[in-house]
Design an enzyme around this catalytic site. Structure first.
Site, PDB file in Angstrom:
ATOM      1  N   ASN A 167      79.764  38.685  18.226  1.00  0.00           N
ATOM      2  CA  ASN A 167      80.496  39.458  17.987  1.00  0.00           C
ATOM      3  C   ASN A 167      81.663  40.167  17.450  1.00  0.00           C
ATOM      4  O   ASN A 167      81.816  40.822  16.346  1.00  0.00           O
ATOM      5  CB  ASN A 167      80.661  40.244  18.993  1.00  0.00           C
ATOM      6  CG  ASN A 167      79.755  40.048  20.059  1.00  0.00           C
ATOM      7  OD1 ASN A 167      79.584  40.676  21.546  1.00  0.00           O
ATOM      8  ND2 ASN A 167      78.271  40.964  19.707  1.00  0.00           N
ATOM      9  N   ASP A 209      72.989  45.535  25.957  1.00  0.00           N
ATOM     10  CA  ASP A 209      72.600  45.225  25.163  1.00  0.00           C
ATOM     11  C   ASP A 209      72.104  46.210  24.200  1.00  0.00           C
ATOM     12  O   ASP A 209      71.584  47.162  25.134  1.00  0.00           O
ATOM     13  CB  ASP A 209      71.776  44.213  24.135  1.00  0.00           C
ATOM     14  CG  ASP A 209      71.167  44.000  22.682  1.00  0.00           C
ATOM     15  OD1 ASP A 209      72.235  44.101  22.311  1.00  0.00           O
ATOM     16  OD2 ASP A 209      70.818  43.330  22.885  1.00  0.00           O
ATOM     17  N   GLY A 210      72.636  47.248  23.230  1.00  0.00           N
ATOM     18  CA  GLY A 210      72.120  48.065  23.220  1.00  0.00           C
ATOM     19  C   GLY A 210      72.860  49.376  22.359  1.00  0.00           C
ATOM     20  O   GLY A 210      72.989  50.410  22.872  1.00  0.00           O
ATOM     21  N   THR A 249      81.144  34.962  20.451  1.00  0.00           N
ATOM     22  CA  THR A 249      81.933  34.905  19.455  1.00  0.00           C
ATOM     23  C   THR A 249      81.096  35.406  17.880  1.00  0.00           C
ATOM     24  O   THR A 249      82.164  35.277  17.638  1.00  0.00           O
ATOM     25  CB  THR A 249      82.151  32.764  19.543  1.00  0.00           C
ATOM     26  OG1 THR A 249      80.695  32.780  19.501  1.00  0.00           O
ATOM     27  CG2 THR A 249      82.942  32.713  20.340  1.00  0.00           C
ATOM     28  N   ARG A 253      75.276  49.854  20.190  1.00  0.00           N
ATOM     29  CA  ARG A 253      75.026  50.643  18.479  1.00  0.00           C
ATOM     30  C   ARG A 253      74.003  51.294  18.483  1.00  0.00           C
ATOM     31  O   ARG A 253      74.250  52.941  18.040  1.00  0.00           O
ATOM     32  CB  ARG A 253      75.759  49.679  17.372  1.00  0.00           C
ATOM     33  CG  ARG A 253      77.033  48.915  17.681  1.00  0.00           C
ATOM     34  CD  ARG A 253      77.034  47.988  16.679  1.00  0.00           C
ATOM     35  NE  ARG A 253      76.249  47.187  16.549  1.00  0.00           N
ATOM     36  CZ  ARG A 253      76.153  46.409  15.672  1.00  0.00           C
ATOM     37  NH1 ARG A 253      77.016  46.358  14.534  1.00  0.00           N
ATOM     38  NH2 ARG A 253      75.383  45.276  15.488  1.00  0.00           N
ATOM     39  N   LEU A 280      68.267  35.053  24.970  1.00  0.00           N
ATOM     40  CA  LEU A 280      69.170  34.532  25.315  1.00  0.00           C
ATOM     41  C   LEU A 280      70.654  34.823  25.016  1.00  0.00           C
ATOM     42  O   LEU A 280      72.046  35.193  25.333  1.00  0.00           O
ATOM     43  CB  LEU A 280      69.517  32.950  26.174  1.00  0.00           C
ATOM     44  CG  LEU A 280      69.079  32.872  27.474  1.00  0.00           C
ATOM     45  CD1 LEU A 280      68.590  31.610  27.627  1.00  0.00           C
ATOM     46  CD2 LEU A 280      69.513  34.296  28.203  1.00  0.00           C
ATOM     47  N   ARG A 334      82.398  41.243  13.528  1.00  0.00           N
ATOM     48  CA  ARG A 334      81.540  41.970  13.436  1.00  0.00           C
ATOM     49  C   ARG A 334      82.907  42.860  12.007  1.00  0.00           C
ATOM     50  O   ARG A 334      84.122  42.155  12.335  1.00  0.00           O
ATOM     51  CB  ARG A 334      81.017  43.287  13.935  1.00  0.00           C
ATOM     52  CG  ARG A 334      80.265  42.882  15.179  1.00  0.00           C
ATOM     53  CD  ARG A 334      79.698  44.016  15.954  1.00  0.00           C
ATOM     54  NE  ARG A 334      78.755  42.857  16.802  1.00  0.00           N
ATOM     55  CZ  ARG A 334      77.920  44.150  17.932  1.00  0.00           C
ATOM     56  NH1 ARG A 334      79.055  44.720  18.542  1.00  0.00           N
ATOM     57  NH2 ARG A 334      77.003  43.187  18.438  1.00  0.00           N
ATOM     58  N   TRP A 350      71.905  52.711  20.681  1.00  0.00           N
ATOM     59  CA  TRP A 350      71.980  54.180  21.239  1.00  0.00           C
ATOM     60  C   TRP A 350      72.772  54.884  21.131  1.00  0.00           C
ATOM     61  O   TRP A 350      71.770  56.274  21.203  1.00  0.00           O
ATOM     62  CB  TRP A 350      72.472  53.420  23.094  1.00  0.00           C
ATOM     63  CG  TRP A 350      72.481  55.133  23.610  1.00  0.00           C
ATOM     64  CD1 TRP A 350      71.694  55.547  24.166  1.00  0.00           C
ATOM     65  CD2 TRP A 350      73.670  55.883  23.830  1.00  0.00           C
ATOM     66  NE1 TRP A 350      72.266  56.882  25.580  1.00  0.00           N
ATOM     67  CE2 TRP A 350      73.147  56.888  24.776  1.00  0.00           C
ATOM     68  CE3 TRP A 350      75.387  55.660  23.423  1.00  0.00           C
ATOM     69  CZ2 TRP A 350      74.123  58.126  24.974  1.00  0.00           C
ATOM     70  CZ3 TRP A 350      76.354  56.672  23.895  1.00  0.00           C
ATOM     71  CH2 TRP A 350      75.634  57.548  24.894  1.00  0.00           C
TER      72      TRP A 350
END
Length: 262
Positions: free
Chosen positions: A89, A40-41, A87, A43, A218, A92, A45
């Protein structure tokens, strides 16, 4: 103000890494067999690093995935599951999603390279990501050996609730095909029966779940399988996840006493 002079950072990092390695070598029997990772992270970053195009974060995160899997292999971990595309994601922005799917396809092909000698499996519904990416992923995964010292699950088009529903449907379909009555169908829905029809059927549940970027949930990842998993969270965004962070997760896991809900 810098507490540690820049010239000392790298030597101190290497020393800390060495101490973590030595500590883990002494407790090798306490290492997890199966690690699951929520990367995760990407975007966040990219934005924090000043990039307007968040796909740069995805590309840097993709490079980190292969690196992290090598850390797992070197540490003696038997199985790693990596959450690449949920699912959720899929909702987007279409251009962002297309770039993400292309990057994921590239990294899975890299993971499946013959030089790695890893056994790779997809978990999720590849039908959700488009015909051409799905074809490439299937071809890459099918080229990997079934027997290997290290196994990798790549979760693409994955949703935890969807997996459980699919498992129950598969279980009931098999029972119906065998002529089961309504009462027998009800009796067939057991913990063991559902487990045998999950995407990860035949594999051990994750011992340790790692999530980066500070989120402590989670997000639908391996909901059934992670019921008794140990959790480890870090503030680092995925592209900035370091080897010492990985070693710290293993160290913390080895120091825990697992209770399995008891």
């Amino acid at each position: 103000m810098e507490i540690i002079p820049p010239r000392l950072k790298e030597p101190l990092y290497r020393l800390y890494e060495l101490r973590l390695r030595q500590g883990l070598a002494a407790s090798k029997s306490d290492l997890p067999r199966h690690i699951a990772v929520l990367c995760d992270g990407n975007r966040r970053w990219a934005r924090s690093a000043g990039y307007d195009d968040v796909s740069y974060g995805y590309r840097m995160g993709a490079a980190k995935i292969a690196e992290m899997l090598r850390w797992c292999h070197e540490a003696g971990i038997e199985l790693a599951t990596v959450y690449l595309l949920s699912t959720e994601n899929l909702q987007r922005d279409p251009d962002e999603l297309a770039a993400l799917i292309e990057i994921i396809t590239d990294v899975v092909e890299e993971i499946c390279a013959p030089a790695n000698h890893w056994s790779v499996r997809t978990v999720g519904d590849l039908g959700l990501i488009g015909e051409e990416p799905a074809r490439r992923l299937r071809g890459a995964v099918e080229s990997t050996p079934e027997v290997a010292s290290f196994h990798v699950n790549v979760a693409v088009g994955y949703g935890g609730r969807r997996e459980i529903v699919d498992a129950v449907r598969a279980l009931l379909s098999k029972e119906l095909a065998n002529g089961a009555t309504a009462e027998e169908l009800v009796d067939a829905v057991t913990v063991e029966g559902i487990s045998e029809n999950l995407y990860t059927s035949g594999q051990p549940d994750p011992d340790l779940v790692i999530r980066t970027s500070g989120e402590q949930r989670l997000s639908g990842f391996l909901l059934w399988q992670s019921a008794y998993s140990e959790m480890w969270f870090t503030e680092a965004h995925w592209p900035a996840f370091r080897h010492v962070d990985f070693l710290r997760a293993l160290r913390d896991y080895s120091a825990r006493h697992r209770r399995y809900g008891r």
